[in-house]
Design a protein around this motif. Structure first.
Motif, PDB file in Angstrom:
ATOM      1  N   THR A 287     -27.594  65.157  42.471  1.00 61.00           N
ATOM      2  CA  THR A 287     -28.837  65.499  43.150  1.00 61.00           C
ATOM      3  C   THR A 287     -28.626  65.873  44.618  1.00 61.00           C
ATOM      4  OG1 THR A 287     -29.262  63.152  43.632  1.00 61.00           O
ATOM      5  CG2 THR A 287     -30.216  64.063  41.623  1.00 61.00           C
ATOM      6  N   HIS A 288     -27.563  65.392  45.237  1.00 65.76           N
ATOM      7  CA  HIS A 288     -27.277  65.753  46.629  1.00 65.76           C
ATOM      8  C   HIS A 288     -26.143  66.765  46.720  1.00 65.76           C
ATOM      9  CE1 HIS A 288     -30.005  62.790  48.397  1.00 65.76           C
ATOM     10  NE2 HIS A 288     -29.587  61.937  47.473  1.00 65.76           N
ATOM     11  N   ASN A 289     -25.959  67.510  45.654  1.00 62.56           N
ATOM     12  CA  ASN A 289     -24.885  68.501  45.585  1.00 62.56           C
ATOM     13  C   ASN A 289     -25.446  69.892  45.855  1.00 62.56           C
ATOM     14  OD1 ASN A 289     -22.625  70.124  44.665  1.00 62.56           O
ATOM     15  ND2 ASN A 289     -21.926  68.273  43.594  1.00 62.56           N
ATOM     16  N   ASP A 290     -24.773  70.650  46.701  1.00 64.04           N
ATOM     17  CA  ASP A 290     -25.269  71.985  47.070  1.00 64.04           C
ATOM     18  C   ASP A 290     -24.558  73.102  46.316  1.00 64.04           C
ATOM     19  OD1 ASP A 290     -22.826  71.633  48.245  1.00 64.04           O
ATOM     20  OD2 ASP A 290     -23.428  72.258  50.257  1.00 64.04           O
ATOM     21  N   LYS A 291     -23.725  72.768  45.330  1.00 71.16           N
ATOM     22  CA  LYS A 291     -23.007  73.789  44.570  1.00 71.16           C
ATOM     23  C   LYS A 291     -23.842  74.268  43.384  1.00 71.16           C
ATOM     24  CE  LYS A 291     -19.192  73.661  47.004  1.00 71.16           C
ATOM     25  NZ  LYS A 291     -19.567  72.616  47.969  1.00 71.16           N
ATOM     26  N   GLU A 292     -23.582  75.490  42.959  1.00 67.93           N
ATOM     27  CA  GLU A 292     -24.311  76.037  41.818  1.00 67.93           C
ATOM     28  C   GLU A 292     -24.047  75.190  40.569  1.00 67.93           C
ATOM     29  OE1 GLU A 292     -24.711  80.226  39.270  1.00 67.93           O
ATOM     30  OE2 GLU A 292     -23.592  80.150  41.161  1.00 67.93           O
ATOM     31  N   THR A 293     -22.803  74.738  40.440  1.00 67.74           N
ATOM     32  CA  THR A 293     -22.452  73.842  39.337  1.00 67.74           C
ATOM     33  C   THR A 293     -21.904  72.541  39.916  1.00 67.74           C
ATOM     34  OG1 THR A 293     -21.884  75.702  37.887  1.00 67.74           O
ATOM     35  CG2 THR A 293     -21.062  73.523  37.257  1.00 67.74           C
ATOM     36  N   PRO A 294     -22.724  71.525  40.001  1.00 64.13           N
ATOM     37  CA  PRO A 294     -22.240  70.244  40.514  1.00 64.13           C
ATOM     38  C   PRO A 294     -21.140  69.686  39.602  1.00 64.13           C
ATOM     39  CG  PRO A 294     -24.638  70.301  40.474  1.00 64.13           C
ATOM     40  CD  PRO A 294     -24.174  71.506  39.702  1.00 64.13           C
ATOM     41  N   ARG A 295     -20.093  69.153  40.220  1.00 65.85           N
ATOM     42  CA  ARG A 295     -19.000  68.575  39.444  1.00 65.85           C
ATOM     43  C   ARG A 295     -18.749  67.146  39.911  1.00 65.85           C
ATOM     44  NH1 ARG A 295     -15.428  71.712  40.866  1.00 65.85           N
ATOM     45  NH2 ARG A 295     -14.141  70.387  42.221  1.00 65.85           N
ATOM     46  N   VAL A 296     -18.681  66.231  38.979  1.00 69.29           N
ATOM     47  CA  VAL A 296     -18.462  64.822  39.291  1.00 69.29           C
ATOM     48  C   VAL A 296     -17.274  64.323  38.480  1.00 69.29           C
ATOM     49  CG1 VAL A 296     -19.458  62.500  39.307  1.00 69.29           C
ATOM     50  CG2 VAL A 296     -20.925  64.483  39.733  1.00 69.29           C
ATOM     51  N   GLU A 297     -16.283  63.757  39.159  1.00 71.45           N
ATOM     52  CA  GLU A 297     -15.086  63.229  38.502  1.00 71.45           C
ATOM     53  C   GLU A 297     -15.062  61.710  38.647  1.00 71.45           C
ATOM     54  OE1 GLU A 297     -11.631  65.128  40.060  1.00 71.45           O
ATOM     55  OE2 GLU A 297     -12.416  67.156  39.786  1.00 71.45           O
ATOM     56  N   ILE A 298     -14.826  61.025  37.538  1.00 70.24           N
ATOM     57  CA  ILE A 298     -14.827  59.554  37.532  1.00 70.24           C
ATOM     58  C   ILE A 298     -13.453  59.060  37.102  1.00 70.24           C
ATOM     59  CG2 ILE A 298     -15.917  57.473  36.618  1.00 70.24           C
ATOM     60  CD1 ILE A 298     -17.707  60.730  36.070  1.00 70.24           C
ATOM     61  N   SER A 299     -12.898  58.124  37.858  1.00 70.28           N
ATOM     62  CA  SER A 299     -11.609  57.540  37.503  1.00 70.28           C
ATOM     63  C   SER A 299     -11.633  56.045  37.779  1.00 70.28           C
ATOM     64  CB  SER A 299     -10.467  58.197  38.284  1.00 70.28           C
ATOM     65  OG  SER A 299     -10.651  58.019  39.680  1.00 70.28           O
ATOM     66  N   VAL A 300     -10.766  55.303  37.090  1.00 71.63           N
ATOM     67  CA  VAL A 300     -10.707  53.839  37.208  1.00 71.63           C
ATOM     68  C   VAL A 300      -9.258  53.410  37.379  1.00 71.63           C
ATOM     69  CG1 VAL A 300     -11.195  51.637  36.094  1.00 71.63           C
ATOM     70  CG2 VAL A 300     -12.770  53.557  35.791  1.00 71.63           C
ATOM     71  N   GLU A 301      -9.020  52.514  38.329  1.00 72.94           N
ATOM     72  CA  GLU A 301      -7.687  51.961  38.544  1.00 72.94           C
ATOM     73  C   GLU A 301      -7.776  50.439  38.656  1.00 72.94           C
ATOM     74  OE1 GLU A 301      -5.964  53.705  41.979  1.00 72.94           O
ATOM     75  OE2 GLU A 301      -5.937  55.744  41.180  1.00 72.94           O
ATOM     76  N   ARG A 302      -6.691  49.766  38.303  1.00 70.07           N
ATOM     77  CA  ARG A 302      -6.620  48.310  38.415  1.00 70.07           C
ATOM     78  C   ARG A 302      -5.472  47.949  39.339  1.00 70.07           C
ATOM     79  NH1 ARG A 302      -6.194  46.922  32.095  1.00 70.07           N
ATOM     80  NH2 ARG A 302      -6.465  44.740  32.765  1.00 70.07           N
ATOM     81  N   ALA A 303      -5.735  47.010  40.281  1.00 73.26           N
ATOM     82  CA  ALA A 303      -4.686  46.600  41.221  1.00 73.26           C
ATOM     83  C   ALA A 303      -5.045  45.268  41.856  1.00 73.26           C
ATOM     84  CB  ALA A 303      -4.486  47.662  42.307  1.00 73.26           C
ATOM     85  N   ASP A 304      -4.084  44.358  41.880  1.00 72.94           N
ATOM     86  CA  ASP A 304      -4.215  43.086  42.609  1.00 72.94           C
ATOM     87  C   ASP A 304      -5.461  42.294  42.221  1.00 72.94           C
ATOM     88  OD1 ASP A 304      -1.885  43.741  44.018  1.00 72.94           O
ATOM     89  OD2 ASP A 304      -3.040  44.878  45.503  1.00 72.94           O
ATOM     90  N   GLY A 305      -5.783  42.281  40.947  1.00 73.86           N
ATOM     91  CA  GLY A 305      -6.922  41.497  40.488  1.00 73.86           C
ATOM     92  C   GLY A 305      -8.266  42.165  40.705  1.00 73.86           C
ATOM     93  N   ASN A 306      -8.243  43.431  41.118  1.00 71.92           N
ATOM     94  CA  ASN A 306      -9.484  44.180  41.334  1.00 71.92           C
ATOM     95  C   ASN A 306      -9.498  45.436  40.482  1.00 71.92           C
ATOM     96  OD1 ASN A 306     -10.652  42.496  43.414  1.00 71.92           O
ATOM     97  ND2 ASN A 306      -9.083  43.291  44.786  1.00 71.92           N
ATOM     98  N   VAL A 307     -10.695  45.963  40.272  1.00 77.04           N
ATOM     99  CA  VAL A 307     -10.871  47.232  39.570  1.00 77.04           C
ATOM    100  C   VAL A 307     -11.553  48.205  40.519  1.00 77.04           C
ATOM    101  CG1 VAL A 307     -11.923  48.401  37.605  1.00 77.04           C
ATOM    102  CG2 VAL A 307     -11.064  46.063  37.346  1.00 77.04           C
ATOM    103  N   PHE A 308     -10.969  49.391  40.660  1.00 77.42           N
ATOM    104  CA  PHE A 308     -11.488  50.399  41.583  1.00 77.42           C
ATOM    105  C   PHE A 308     -12.043  51.575  40.781  1.00 77.42           C
ATOM    106  CE2 PHE A 308      -8.303  48.001  43.829  1.00 77.42           C
ATOM    107  CZ  PHE A 308      -8.863  47.793  45.075  1.00 77.42           C
ATOM    108  N   ILE A 309     -13.304  51.895  41.013  1.00 77.00           N
ATOM    109  CA  ILE A 309     -13.957  53.033  40.379  1.00 77.00           C
ATOM    110  C   ILE A 309     -14.180  54.098  41.453  1.00 77.00           C
ATOM    111  CG2 ILE A 309     -15.949  53.800  39.024  1.00 77.00           C
ATOM    112  CD1 ILE A 309     -16.430  50.751  38.469  1.00 77.00           C
ATOM    113  N   ARG A 310     -13.759  55.313  41.162  1.00 76.32           N
ATOM    114  CA  ARG A 310     -13.923  56.414  42.113  1.00 76.32           C
ATOM    115  C   ARG A 310     -14.827  57.470  41.493  1.00 76.32           C
ATOM    116  NH1 ARG A 310     -10.141  57.048  46.152  1.00 76.32           N
ATOM    117  NH2 ARG A 310     -10.101  59.319  45.836  1.00 76.32           N
ATOM    118  N   VAL A 311     -15.901  57.802  42.200  1.00 76.45           N
ATOM    119  CA  VAL A 311     -16.841  58.837  41.761  1.00 76.45           C
ATOM    120  C   VAL A 311     -16.795  59.957  42.802  1.00 76.45           C
ATOM    121  CG1 VAL A 311     -19.229  59.371  41.158  1.00 76.45           C
ATOM    122  CG2 VAL A 311     -18.299  57.101  40.658  1.00 76.45           C
TER     123      VAL A 311
END
Length: 342
Positions: free
Chosen positions: A248-272
């Motif tokens: 919704t806050h994307n100014d491109k004609e085709t908004p693109r969203v990439e989601i990835s997940v990593e695990r490290a040191d007892g934590n889980v990191f989600i990147r959007v």
């Protein structure tokens, strides 16, 4: 010789900030601490020996408590107290028999004033009705008038400006509905404890929902590892807010969203990550509503504010980074992983 244990318990009772009282087996005041006196508005000598029913603001609840005490059972729940000035106070309380040497010697009770909370809840209900009915109805009326006006306008520039007004009205309607929905979710989740939840299941569901909600956008994601994190039922809604924000806050004609997940040191990191306009470094706290730019400029949306507060309740973290190619932004989410012995 001084009974130090008795003195210790007596001092703890006296100095507790929570209003507490002790009644005898005839349900008369035997003792009350300072917080209780302040709460009820009585002097100590005025209330000792008086029946506990003196402060009961709801007879039905009072007799329910008495029944539990006579049956040797504890009681907890909502109650109503009447102060010495006849002001009614709402609260939550707990009462239990005091057993010494196998015999009931009296009853202990303590209570918390929730009057302000009830007042806030009443205000919240009024605001909810305002968002649900009044504001939405008035905005729909405005939108209807703009449609009528648009049908009578031939000038293309004026018509384009009118369409911008219509888009703004629809955006306000959407925000009011979002605020209402998030408020309802918070109320349903109030009091629930954090627990292990399956991140992979929640994330995959929300990605599928987003592809249906935003068919013109592209969602790319890797295989999500089977992992549990410490959260609750609101985690899915917080993730949904981040996916929604990438479109919704994307100014491109085709908004693109990439989601990835990593695990490290007892934590889980989600990147959007998105390909939108990005977020300047100086505004990265502002967009979450963590600070006010000035009296006229606040956070940019209810969704990010909601997500930030939900993640904080898990002792997690949410922040923004630049993408590797400096196009767009990456919303990073850190949660505690639930590690098993398997």
């Amino acid at each position: 010789m001084v009974d130090t244990d008795a003195e210790l318990y007596r001092e703890a009772f006296r100095s507790a900030d929570i209003p507490m009282l002790i009644a005898d087996t005839n349900f008369a005041f035997q003792d009350i601490n300072d917080a209780g006196l302040d709460f009820l508005g009585y002097e100590y000598d005025e209330i000792i020996g008086e029946p506990v029913g003196l402060i009961a603001g709801n007879e039905e609840v009072y007799y329910e408590i008495i029944e539990h005490m006579l049956a040797g059972e504890t009681w907890s729940g909502e109650f109503v107290v009447r102060r010495t000035d006849d002001r009614v106070v709402y609260g939550n309380g707990f009462a239990t028999p005091v057993v010494v040497g196998g015999d009931v010697q009296g009853f202990l009770a303590f209570f918390l004033d929730t009057t302000k909370q009830r007042q806030y809840e009443n205000v919240s209900d009024v605001l909810s009705r305002l968002l649900r009915h009044d504001l939405r109805n008035e905005l729909n009326i405005i939108y209807g008038y703009t449609q009528q006006v648009a049908s009578r306008i031939d000038d293309e520039d004026t018509l384009e400006e009118l369409h911008l007004v219509q888009d703004t009205v629809l955006d306000i309607v959407h925000k009011s509905e979002r605020a209402r929905d998030l408020r309802d979710l918070l109320e349903r989740s109030h009091g629930r404890s954090n627990r292990p939840v399956r991140l992979d299941v929640i994330l995959q569901k929300k990605i599928v929902d987003a592809t249906i909600e935003y068919p013109d956008a592209e969602f790319e994601f890797e295989n999500v590892p089977k992992v549990e994190v410490i959260a609750d039922d609101l985690l899915g809604e917080a993730i949904e807010c981040l996916l929604e924000n990438g479109v919704t806050h994307n100014d491109k004609e085709t908004p693109r969203v990439e989601i990835s997940v990593e695990r490290a040191d007892g934590n889980v990191f989600i990147r959007v990550a998105d390909n939108g306009p990005g977020v300047p470094e100086g505004q990265r706290d502002l967009i979450f509503g963590r600070e006010e730019y000035d009296q006229l400029h606040h956070g940019t949306g209810i969704s990010l504010f909601f997500a930030d507060n939900v993640i904080s309740s898990y002792n997690g973290d949410l922040w923004v980074e630049d993408t590797d190619d400096d196009e767009g932004a990456v919303f990073c989410l850190c949660l505690e992983e639930r590690v098993t012995d398997e």
